[in-house]
Design an enzyme around this catalytic site. Structure first.
Site, PDB file in Angstrom:
ATOM      1  N   CYS A  59       0.845  -1.198   0.000  1.00 40.66           N
ATOM      2  CA  CYS A  59       0.000   0.000   0.000  1.00 40.66           C
ATOM      3  C   CYS A  59       0.883   1.252   0.000  1.00 40.66           C
ATOM      4  O   CYS A  59       1.840   1.336   0.767  1.00 40.66           O
ATOM      5  CB  CYS A  59      -0.913  -0.012   1.218  1.00 40.66           C
ATOM      6  N   CYS A  63       0.567   4.648   6.913  1.00 37.57           N
ATOM      7  CA  CYS A  63      -0.065   4.492   8.224  1.00 37.57           C
ATOM      8  C   CYS A  63       0.886   3.751   9.173  1.00 37.57           C
ATOM      9  O   CYS A  63       1.291   2.610   8.882  1.00 37.57           O
ATOM     10  CB  CYS A  63      -1.381   3.738   8.089  1.00 37.57           C
ATOM     11  N   CYS A  66       0.307   0.006  10.340  1.00 32.96           N
ATOM     12  CA  CYS A  66      -0.193  -1.009   9.398  1.00 32.96           C
ATOM     13  C   CYS A  66       0.901  -1.888   8.798  1.00 32.96           C
ATOM     14  O   CYS A  66       1.904  -1.404   8.260  1.00 32.96           O
ATOM     15  CB  CYS A  66      -0.990  -0.326   8.299  1.00 32.96           C
ATOM     16  N   CYS A 103     -16.785  -8.823   5.235  1.00 32.39           N
ATOM     17  CA  CYS A 103     -16.094  -7.542   5.001  1.00 32.39           C
ATOM     18  C   CYS A 103     -14.822  -7.790   4.204  1.00 32.39           C
ATOM     19  O   CYS A 103     -13.954  -8.545   4.635  1.00 32.39           O
ATOM     20  CB  CYS A 103     -15.692  -6.892   6.318  1.00 32.39           C
ATOM     21  N   CYS A 134     -19.674  -5.644   3.217  1.00 35.90           N
ATOM     22  CA  CYS A 134     -18.950  -4.440   3.626  1.00 35.90           C
ATOM     23  C   CYS A 134     -17.628  -4.467   2.860  1.00 35.90           C
ATOM     24  O   CYS A 134     -17.043  -5.541   2.692  1.00 35.90           O
ATOM     25  CB  CYS A 134     -18.691  -4.481   5.129  1.00 35.90           C
ATOM     26  N   CYS A 194     -19.482   2.626   8.261  1.00 37.16           N
ATOM     27  CA  CYS A 194     -18.755   1.928   9.322  1.00 37.16           C
ATOM     28  C   CYS A 194     -17.483   2.738   9.543  1.00 37.16           C
ATOM     29  O   CYS A 194     -16.637   2.811   8.650  1.00 37.16           O
ATOM     30  CB  CYS A 194     -18.433   0.505   8.873  1.00 37.16           C
ATOM     31  N   ARG A 266     -18.278  -1.997  17.632  1.00 34.67           N
ATOM     32  CA  ARG A 266     -17.594  -3.285  17.411  1.00 34.67           C
ATOM     33  C   ARG A 266     -16.299  -3.379  18.202  1.00 34.67           C
ATOM     34  O   ARG A 266     -15.413  -2.531  18.092  1.00 34.67           O
ATOM     35  CB  ARG A 266     -17.303  -3.505  15.927  1.00 34.67           C
TER      36      ARG A 266
HETATM   37  N1  SAM Z   1      -6.673   0.723   2.988  1.00 35.98           N
HETATM   38  C1  SAM Z   1      -7.974   0.945   3.489  1.00 35.98           C
HETATM   39  C2  SAM Z   1      -8.016   2.019   4.542  1.00 35.98           C
HETATM   40  O1  SAM Z   1      -7.018   2.339   5.126  1.00 35.98           O
HETATM   41  O2  SAM Z   1      -9.114   2.529   4.781  1.00 35.98           O
HETATM   42  C3  SAM Z   1      -8.633  -0.308   4.034  1.00 35.98           C
HETATM   43  C4  SAM Z   1      -7.854  -1.312   4.814  1.00 35.98           C
HETATM   44  S1  SAM Z   1      -7.186  -0.727   6.391  1.00 35.98           S
HETATM   45  C5  SAM Z   1      -6.189  -2.091   6.857  1.00 35.98           C
HETATM   46  C6  SAM Z   1      -8.599  -0.769   7.471  1.00 35.98           C
HETATM   47  C7  SAM Z   1      -8.415  -0.345   8.902  1.00 35.98           C
HETATM   48  O3  SAM Z   1      -7.764  -1.372   9.639  1.00 35.98           O
HETATM   49  C8  SAM Z   1      -7.561   0.865   9.184  1.00 35.98           C
HETATM   50  O4  SAM Z   1      -8.248   2.053   8.969  1.00 35.98           O
HETATM   51  C9  SAM Z   1      -7.227   0.689  10.653  1.00 35.98           C
HETATM   52  O5  SAM Z   1      -8.182   1.349  11.442  1.00 35.98           O
HETATM   53  C10 SAM Z   1      -7.310  -0.811  10.858  1.00 35.98           C
HETATM   54  N2  SAM Z   1      -5.991  -1.370  11.170  1.00 35.98           N
HETATM   55  C11 SAM Z   1      -4.977  -1.580  10.305  1.00 35.98           C
HETATM   56  N3  SAM Z   1      -3.898  -2.085  10.919  1.00 35.98           N
HETATM   57  C12 SAM Z   1      -4.222  -2.197  12.235  1.00 35.98           C
HETATM   58  C13 SAM Z   1      -3.512  -2.648  13.381  1.00 35.98           C
HETATM   59  N4  SAM Z   1      -2.254  -3.062  13.320  1.00 35.98           N
HETATM   60  N5  SAM Z   1      -4.152  -2.641  14.567  1.00 35.98           N
HETATM   61  C14 SAM Z   1      -5.449  -2.210  14.641  1.00 35.98           C
HETATM   62  N6  SAM Z   1      -6.154  -1.774  13.585  1.00 35.98           N
HETATM   63  C15 SAM Z   1      -5.554  -1.756  12.395  1.00 35.98           C
HETATM   64 FE1  SF4 Z   2      -2.821   1.168   3.358  1.00 35.31          FE
HETATM   65 FE2  SF4 Z   2      -2.831  -0.016   5.725  1.00 35.31          FE
HETATM   66 FE3  SF4 Z   2      -3.074   2.610   5.590  1.00 35.31          FE
HETATM   67 FE4  SF4 Z   2      -5.114   1.034   4.734  1.00 35.31          FE
HETATM   68  S1  SF4 Z   2      -4.347   1.218   6.812  1.00 35.31           S
HETATM   69  S2  SF4 Z   2      -4.270   2.827   3.721  1.00 35.31           S
HETATM   70  S3  SF4 Z   2      -3.928  -0.702   3.934  1.00 35.31           S
HETATM   71  S4  SF4 Z   2      -1.283   1.402   4.938  1.00 35.31           S
END
Ligand code: SAM
Ligand code: SF4
Ligand code: DTB
Length: 336
Positions: A59, A63, A66, A103, A134, A194, A266
């Site tokens: 990606c 973040c 992530c 989802c 979702c 959501c 949730r």
């Molecule tokens: N890329 C898209 C986005 O960021 O909206 C969708 C996938 S992203 C993985 C979805 C959500 O997963 C993120 O917004 C975050 O809130 C949650 N998430 C990701 N990594 C996480 C982690 N290590 N611990 C807890 N929540 C996490």
């Molecule tokens: Fe990409 Fe992870 Fe950020 Fe979603 S949360 S935008 S998958 S880096």
């Protein structure tokens, strides 16, 4: 009763009021949350969703929490967009195991129109199995959101993640306003929203107050509010941050329940690190939804046997699917 006619559903929360809730004695806070919960929901029913990562890793966003960011060093097997038959197979399994919603998550900043075509086929096929759908695909244009609505999508997940004040410490490749804009497109397209966040990223108490204020003061509360506890992934900048006190997590659930009384709250990521007793207190505090299945997107979730046993021990029942829109369209493969 529509949300707008319900005087208990407020969109004008001040930080002072929210802080006062967080500062209540634990028993008073949980009693208040459970009382409100019972006015709107069956206290012994929990909605269960199963997650599937339909496109994993690489990606472009940064973040800090992530595993899927190309900028982080997490060990992860990257996968291209999954084929439709594999998604349908996983959805069938989720349904047979008692999930009411499926989802699908993709590690994109935003979907291309070509990728969106493929996701739309997935939505139609999964809906054809009698599951609510979702997806979480990153930022959307107005046009893309309308296409998802036409496909019959029930929910779009797009988290605010943290407070506007702390956001820049966690993510620099997009702004808070970008997130709010996508949420607005989703709401305007009449898709259920959501949206929630992550607790335990080294944020201050005021950031939790501010995140919940953002969510509850949206023009309409999200129908579903995932509260994630950070899953610390090696190789991500947030690996090694101070672990959260479980009681602070439970408090956050309780305050979310009080502020958004008709939303599903949730208990999301982080359950493998929680005791059964902590999870039981989260349910008492007003959580009425979980992710069910051995995997979240890339990290572990408690196994289903463990969760079923916990449900049995607590006398909790899984809620049935409530399909909000029927669709007669068929996916391109005709496999629904
Ligand atoms: N890329 C898209 C986005 O960021 O909206 C969708 C996938 S992203 C993985 C979805 C959500 O997963 C993120 O917004 C975050 O809130 C949650 N998430 C990701 N990594 C996480 C982690 N290590 N611990 C807890 N929540 C996490
Ligand atoms: Fe990409 Fe992870 Fe950020 Fe979603 S949360 S935008 S998958 S880096
Ligand atoms: C949400 O709030 N949490 C889910 C779902 N929405 C998409 C994702 C949790 C991801 C946890 C880390 C992982 O498995 O990669």
């Amino acid at each position: 009763m529509p949300e707008s006619d319900n005087p208990e559903v407020r969109n004008d929360w001040s930080k002072q009021e929210i802080s006062s809730l967080f500062e209540l004695p634990f028993n008073d806070l949980l009693f208040q949350a459970q009382t409100i919960h019972r006015q709107h929901f069956d206290p012994n029913q929990v909605q269960v969703s199963t997650l599937l990562s339909i496109k994993t890793g690489a990606c472009p966003e940064d973040c800090g929490y992530c595993s899927q960011s190309a900028r982080n060093d997490a060990e992860l097997e990257r996968e291209r967009l999954l084929p439709l038959d594999e998604v349908v197979e996983q959805a069938q399994l989720a349904r047979d195991n008692g999930a009411s919603r499926f989802c699908m998550g993709a590690a994109w900043r935003n979907p291309t129109d070509k990728n969106l075509d493929k996701v739309i086929d997935m939505i139609i096929a999964v809906k054809g199995l009698g599951l609510e759908t979702c997806v979480t695909l990153g930022m959307l244009t107005n046009e893309q959101t309308k296409r998802l609505k036409d496909a019959g999508l029930d929910y779009y997940n797009h988290n605010l993640d943290t407070s506007p004040e702390y956001y820049g410490d966690i993510i620099t490749t997009r702004t808070y306003q970008d997130r709010l804009d996508t949420l607005q497109h989703v709401r305007e397209a009449n898709i259920n929203v959501c949206s929630g966040g992550i607790i335990g990223m080294g944020e201050k108490k005021e950031d939790r107050v501010s995140l919940l204020q953002q969510l509850a003061n949206l023009p309409q509360h999200p129908e579903s509010v995932p509260i994630n506890m950070l899953v610390q992934v090696e190789g991500t900048p947030l690996h090694g941050v101070e672990k959260l006190d479980a009681l602070d997590f439970i408090r956050t659930i309780a305050v979310a329940r009080i502020m958004m009384p008709t939303s599903y709250v949730r208990l999301s990521a982080g359950r493998t690190e929680m005791s059964d007793e902590t999870q039981a207190l989260c349910f008492f505090a007003g959580a009425n939804s979980i992710f069910y299945g051995d995997k979240l997107l890339t990290t572990d979730n408690p196994d289903q046997d463990h969760d079923q046993l916990l449900f049995d021990r607590l006398g909790l029942k899984k809620a049935h699917a409530n399909i909000t829109q029927e669709t007669t369209r068929q996916p391109a493969c005709g496999c629904a």
